[in-house]
Write an enzyme that holds these catalytic residues in place. Structure first.
Site, PDB file in Angstrom:
ATOM      1  N   SER A  67       0.870  -8.154  -0.679  1.00 44.69           N
ATOM      2  CA  SER A  67      -0.456  -7.525  -0.677  1.00 44.69           C
ATOM      3  C   SER A  67      -1.248  -8.019  -1.874  1.00 44.69           C
ATOM      4  CB  SER A  67      -0.319  -6.005  -0.762  1.00 44.69           C
ATOM      5  OG  SER A  67      -1.562  -5.384  -1.021  1.00 44.69           O
ATOM      6  N   TYR A  93       3.323   0.402  -6.652  1.00 44.17           N
ATOM      7  CA  TYR A  93       3.060  -0.424  -5.469  1.00 44.17           C
ATOM      8  C   TYR A  93       2.883  -1.880  -5.876  1.00 44.17           C
ATOM      9  CZ  TYR A  93       0.797  -2.047  -1.163  1.00 44.17           C
ATOM     10  OH  TYR A  93       0.469  -2.742  -0.010  1.00 44.17           O
TER      11      TYR A  93
END
Length: 243
Positions: A67, A93
């Site tokens: 990501s 994350y």
């Protein structure tokens, strides 16, 4: 975890797309005691992929879903479980998504460029990381209210300052496009050990550029081979297996 090319005859995998993941979860631990995001997004894939690596066909590929969120943070191999660090969901994350890229870098390096087959030589297994784009799915269900909307607002301000149009969500087919491109369309040498987005190989962006300051790009730390080797060794240590 999706697979292509293995059936009841025991034929090997052609492409493995490692896409299981969670985002910005509250602090917690997996059943094995790992921080939830690092354990789910990285260590689970690390263990599974390495266990089944011998089943990947010569010339096959591993695609790790990462990501743009990797730009939130490099991995922290001294404190991967946030035992001494204040937990922040998007930092966690970011660590896990950086780990996805570094795993692809190290996996690609570990598999020979050329392998011998009965009729000669063929390309070895290659690996790449992919940012699919921003898609409206349930991945963001754990994010604090308004956090994603705030990020999009900041991104739109940056885009406007650059004379570009506003941010647009990707559809699910658009989000899958780069995985397909890297997995079966692009040349192996082009994508091997690289970070891909929008159906091309991403460029390196400076570490001091804010996450909302660019719409594309990969941090240098996520492609660093020394960093990748250190993560590999730490991951083996954490799960108690060597590959």
């Amino acid at each position: 975890m999706r697979r292509v090319g293995r059936d009841k005859k025991g034929e090997p995998f052609d492409v493995i797309i490692a896409n299981a993941g969670v985002m910005a979860t509250p602090f917690g631990n997996t059943m094995d005691g790992f921080e939830t995001q690092f354990g789910t997004n990285h260590l689970g894939h690390f263990a599974l992929i390495n266990r089944i690596a011998p089943l990947i066909r010569a010339g096959g590929r591993l695609i790790n879903l990462s990501s743009a969120g990797h730009r939130y943070s490099n991995v922290d191999l001294q404190d991967p479980n946030f035992e001494r660090t204040t937990y922040e969901p998007f930092v966690a994350y970011g660590r896990s998504k950086t780990a996805n890229i570094l795993f692809a870098v190290a996996f690609d390096k570990r598999h020979p460029t050329m392998v011998r087959v009965p009729r000669g030589w063929t390309r070895g297994v290659r690996a790449a990381a992919v940012h699919p784009g921003v898609i409206q799915t349930e991945l963001g269900r754990y994010a604090e209210p308004g956090r994603i909307e705030k990020l999009i607002g900041q991104m739109n301000e940056q885009l406007l300052a650059q004379g570009k149009g506003p941010f647009q969500w990707k559809t699910i087919p658009q989000g899958a496009a780069t995985s397909v491109w890297a997995g079966v369309v692009a040349s192996a040498d082009k994508i091997g050990g690289r970070y891909c987005e929008n159906c091309h190989v991403g460029d390196v962006v400076p570490d001091d550029v804010p996450i909302t300051g660019v719409s594309e790009g990969v941090r240098a730390y996520a492609l660093d081979t020394t960093n990748a080797e250190a993560l590999w060794k730490k991951s083996e240590e954490m799960i108690g297996e060597s590959f």
